[in-house]
Design a protein around this motif. Structure first.
Motif, PDB file in Angstrom:
ATOM      1  N   TRP A 195      -0.323  11.522   3.613  1.00 35.41           N
ATOM      2  CA  TRP A 195      -1.709  11.146   3.799  1.00 35.41           C
ATOM      3  C   TRP A 195      -1.816  10.325   5.079  1.00 35.41           C
ATOM      4  O   TRP A 195      -0.806  10.016   5.725  1.00 35.41           O
ATOM      5  CB  TRP A 195      -2.225  10.353   2.594  1.00 35.41           C
ATOM      6  N   ALA A 196      -3.026  10.009   5.464  1.00 37.40           N
ATOM      7  CA  ALA A 196      -3.259   9.267   6.705  1.00 37.40           C
ATOM      8  C   ALA A 196      -4.395   8.277   6.499  1.00 37.40           C
ATOM      9  O   ALA A 196      -5.245   8.447   5.625  1.00 37.40           O
ATOM     10  CB  ALA A 196      -3.593  10.219   7.849  1.00 37.40           C
ATOM     11  N   VAL A 197      -4.385   7.233   7.317  1.00 37.65           N
ATOM     12  CA  VAL A 197      -5.413   6.209   7.249  1.00 37.65           C
ATOM     13  C   VAL A 197      -5.692   5.726   8.664  1.00 37.65           C
ATOM     14  O   VAL A 197      -4.788   5.665   9.507  1.00 37.65           O
ATOM     15  CB  VAL A 197      -4.965   5.039   6.340  1.00 37.65           C
ATOM     16  N   ASP A 198      -6.959   5.416   8.953  1.00 31.19           N
ATOM     17  CA  ASP A 198      -7.341   4.843  10.243  1.00 31.19           C
ATOM     18  C   ASP A 198      -7.367   3.321  10.134  1.00 31.19           C
ATOM     19  O   ASP A 198      -7.959   2.763   9.204  1.00 31.19           O
ATOM     20  CB  ASP A 198      -8.716   5.356  10.673  1.00 31.19           C
ATOM     21  N   LEU A 199      -6.733   2.655  11.102  1.00 29.73           N
ATOM     22  CA  LEU A 199      -6.620   1.201  11.100  1.00 29.73           C
ATOM     23  C   LEU A 199      -7.137   0.655  12.429  1.00 29.73           C
ATOM     24  O   LEU A 199      -6.800   1.180  13.496  1.00 29.73           O
ATOM     25  CB  LEU A 199      -5.164   0.767  10.932  1.00 29.73           C
ATOM     26  N   ASP A 200      -7.936  -0.418  12.353  1.00 30.81           N
ATOM     27  CA  ASP A 200      -8.311  -1.094  13.596  1.00 30.81           C
ATOM     28  C   ASP A 200      -7.237  -2.126  13.937  1.00 30.81           C
ATOM     29  O   ASP A 200      -6.273  -2.337  13.183  1.00 30.81           O
ATOM     30  CB  ASP A 200      -9.704  -1.713  13.499  1.00 30.81           C
TER      31      ASP A 200
END
Length: 248
Positions: A195-200
């Motif tokens: 899976w993937a996640v966007d992080l600031d």
């Protein structure tokens, strides 16, 4: 290398930065009939409740074992329906036959398994299960992103370090052998979720600050890398799952 107390010292960052486990993991546990209304669960090394909350949402009754005072306080605040025991997994003093499911989520590598596995075996009812999983940060099969290239350069500056004891975080076959090796449990299911996640940049700073093998300066360098690359980066993860059944 710092011990598990490292996480309690970074409890604020841990609560903000640690991403949730992927939805497919919870779907699989429900499909295996391990999780649902009325299931009695002990969550060992619960942190701030990344696993505790979804299990409560699924209708389970959860006893969360977390030795860190700051982490346990956040766990109580976030998930008041959980019973929180402020002890280590080795000292939890679990009642015999009290649980249907024991969970170790991104925690088993900290345990003294010679103590914990027999204790979990006693605490599980006949036919009970132990589920072990972790978020492995960085999917080796995903395309290498510019952010991962920057992370690799940060790590390369450390020079050689001794390997961690035990199987690697993606060596689920090795972990399955260790967990079943004492004859108390048998492996009944293994899986992997990508899976993937966007992080600031702030989330990157918080997340990397919680890694026990990262220094504050390194976590700051990772956050600067995210800023340099536009402020938000996509991270690809793997979550291996091992399910074991209690043997009589």
């Amino acid at each position: 290398m710092p011990g598990p107390g490292h996480f309690d010292a970074h409890a604020d960052a841990y609560e903000r930065g640690r991403p949730p486990y992927p939805p497919a993991l919870w779907e699989r546990l429900r499909a295996l009939r391990l999780l649902g209304p009325g299931v009695r669960v002990v969550d060992l090394g619960a942190g701030t409740g990344q696993a505790t909350g979804p299990m409560l949402d699924a209708g389970a009754a959860v006893l969360a074992v977390e030795p860190g005072e700051s982490l346990a306080a956040r766990l109580r605040r976030r998930w008041p329906a959980a019973e929180v025991v402020p002890r280590t997994a080795e000292d939890a003093d679990l009642a015999p036959g009290a649980f249907d499911l024991a969970v170790a989520a991104t925690a088993v590598h900290w345990f003294d398994l010679g103590v914990v596995l027999p204790d979990v075996h006693r605490a599980l009812a006949p036919g009970g299960h132990l589920a072990v999983w972790r978020n492995a940060y960085g999917d080796p099969e995903a395309p290498v992103t510019p952010f991962r290239e920057r992370v690799d350069r940060i790590v390369a500056r450390r020079g050689p370090r001794p390997p961690r004891p035990g199987p690697g975080e993606l060596d689920d076959a090795g972990w399955a052998e260790v967990l079943a090796g004492g004859g108390l449990f048998e492996v009944v299911h293994r899986d992997r979720f990508r899976w993937a996640v966007d992080l600031d940049a702030g989330q990157v700073r918080d997340l990397f600050a919680t890694f026990s093998d990262w220094t504050p300066d390194e976590a700051e360098a990772a956050a600067r890398a995210a800023t340099d690359l536009g402020g938000t980066v996509r991270e690809h993860y793997v979550t291996p799952l091992i399910v074991l059944r209690r043997l009589a």
